[in-house]
Design an enzyme around this catalytic site. Structure first.
Site, PDB file in Angstrom:
ATOM      1  N   SER A  61      57.574  65.270  13.668  1.00 20.60           N
ATOM      2  CA  SER A  61      56.653  65.427  14.874  1.00 20.60           C
ATOM      3  C   SER A  61      56.686  64.396  16.027  1.00 20.60           C
ATOM      4  O   SER A  61      56.708  64.768  17.045  1.00 20.60           O
ATOM      5  CB  SER A  61      55.297  65.844  14.322  1.00 20.60           C
ATOM      6  OG  SER A  61      54.730  64.773  13.914  1.00 20.60           O
ATOM      7  N   ASP A  77      45.673  60.698  18.029  1.00 21.00           N
ATOM      8  CA  ASP A  77      44.647  61.338  16.924  1.00 21.00           C
ATOM      9  C   ASP A  77      44.603  60.475  15.749  1.00 21.00           C
ATOM     10  O   ASP A  77      44.221  61.174  14.501  1.00 21.00           O
ATOM     11  CB  ASP A  77      45.123  62.831  16.693  1.00 21.00           C
ATOM     12  CG  ASP A  77      46.456  62.833  16.226  1.00 21.00           C
ATOM     13  OD1 ASP A  77      47.188  61.693  15.996  1.00 21.00           O
ATOM     14  OD2 ASP A  77      47.269  64.071  16.265  1.00 21.00           O
ATOM     15  N   HIS A 133      49.761  60.712  15.562  1.00 20.20           N
ATOM     16  CA  HIS A 133      50.744  60.796  16.460  1.00 20.20           C
ATOM     17  C   HIS A 133      50.564  59.766  17.681  1.00 20.20           C
ATOM     18  O   HIS A 133      49.304  59.347  17.888  1.00 20.20           O
ATOM     19  CB  HIS A 133      50.789  62.385  17.028  1.00 20.20           C
ATOM     20  CG  HIS A 133      51.004  63.365  16.121  1.00 20.20           C
ATOM     21  ND1 HIS A 133      49.680  63.923  15.644  1.00 20.20           N
ATOM     22  CD2 HIS A 133      52.002  63.620  15.388  1.00 20.20           C
ATOM     23  CE1 HIS A 133      50.212  64.695  14.553  1.00 20.20           C
ATOM     24  NE2 HIS A 133      51.621  64.527  14.491  1.00 20.20           N
TER      25      HIS A 133
END
Length: 249
Positions: free
Chosen positions: A24, A197, A200
């Site tokens: 991601s 967070d 990320h």
């Protein structure tokens, strides 16, 4: 064919490629201010930057799909550089996140296998850059986990073990490596601003990654010229002379 060669006599231009392969953190890198978007902007009219990021993926799955992304072909189709950026999911705690967890030794073997596969399709080690997982902000990530009804499923110390395994693979395979885990914690600095967070990257973290990755990547693409002439250099009377040449300027 040399990296900077192009099709001539009005033929199709060969646009070099940089391929970003990861989870991601790579998938999200084309968002505004993302490290991939910053690379694409820096390399505009020199080469395409391809985002092959897959949110939630680990090296076990990445190794399976890599041959679907890059196959052996003519030299002009091969990327001039490839980044491999996994580990943030692999390092999940087995008891709390068994689906994404990959044991440390398997993670190391998977990275090595991916580098070896790229070599088998004519992408030499000097074109490959491994990136370690970043550090984990446990307090912030625990809040995210609790919102999803689960316990903290990653630890920064474990992420460091996977980062060290990535460094070992790079050393053994002769590739370059960006040790993001160590750099973000250099001199025991507070790295929370680099993370959105706890896991990320934040805008500051994206910029940090770009600034530290660029010197490694620049060595691989610095010889690439701009494609097609600057507009002021196009012949006014007969633009074909300028625009149907070899594409370099």
């Amino acid at each position: 064919m040399a990296l900077c060669e192009r099709a001539v006599s009005g033929g199709a231009l060969v646009w070099p490629r940089v391929l970003l392969f990861g989870d991601s953190i790579t998938q999200f890198s084309f968002q505004q201010g993302g490290w991939g978007a910053l690379l694409a902007d820096r390399l505009v009219r020199k080469c395409d930057v391809l985002n092959r990021g897959f949110s939630g993926y680990n090296t076990r799955w990445a190794k399976i799909i890599l041959p679907r992304l890059i196959r052996k072909g003519s030299g002009v189709e091969n990327p001039v550089a490839v980044t491999i950026f996994f580990g943030a999911n692999d390092c999940s705690l087995r008891d709390e996140n068994p689906k994404q967890h990959v044991p440390l030794e398997e993670y190391r073997a998977n990275l090595r296998d991916m580098v070896q596969y790229l070599r088998s399709v004519d992408i030499p080690g000097e074109r490959i850059i491994l990136i370690t997982p970043p550090p984990l902000g446990e307090a912030a990530w625990e809040k995210e986990c609790l919102l999803k009804g689960c316990k903290l499923n990653r630890l920064n110390s474990v992420a460091g073990e996977y980062a060290n395994a990535c460094l070992t693979v790079a050393r053994d395979c002769g590739t370059e490596v960006l040790d993001l885990w160590t750099l973000m914690q250099k001199d025991k600095q507070d790295f929370s601003s680099y993370l959105s967070d706890g896991l990320h990257l934040s805008p500051m973290g994206n910029e940090f990654l770009f600034l530290n990755l660029w010197p490694l990547l620049d060595k691989k693409v610095s010889s690439l010229p701009w494609l097609l002439p600057y507009w002021k250099d196009v012949e006014e009377a007969k633009p074909e002379r300028s625009l149907l040449g070899d594409g370099d300027h």
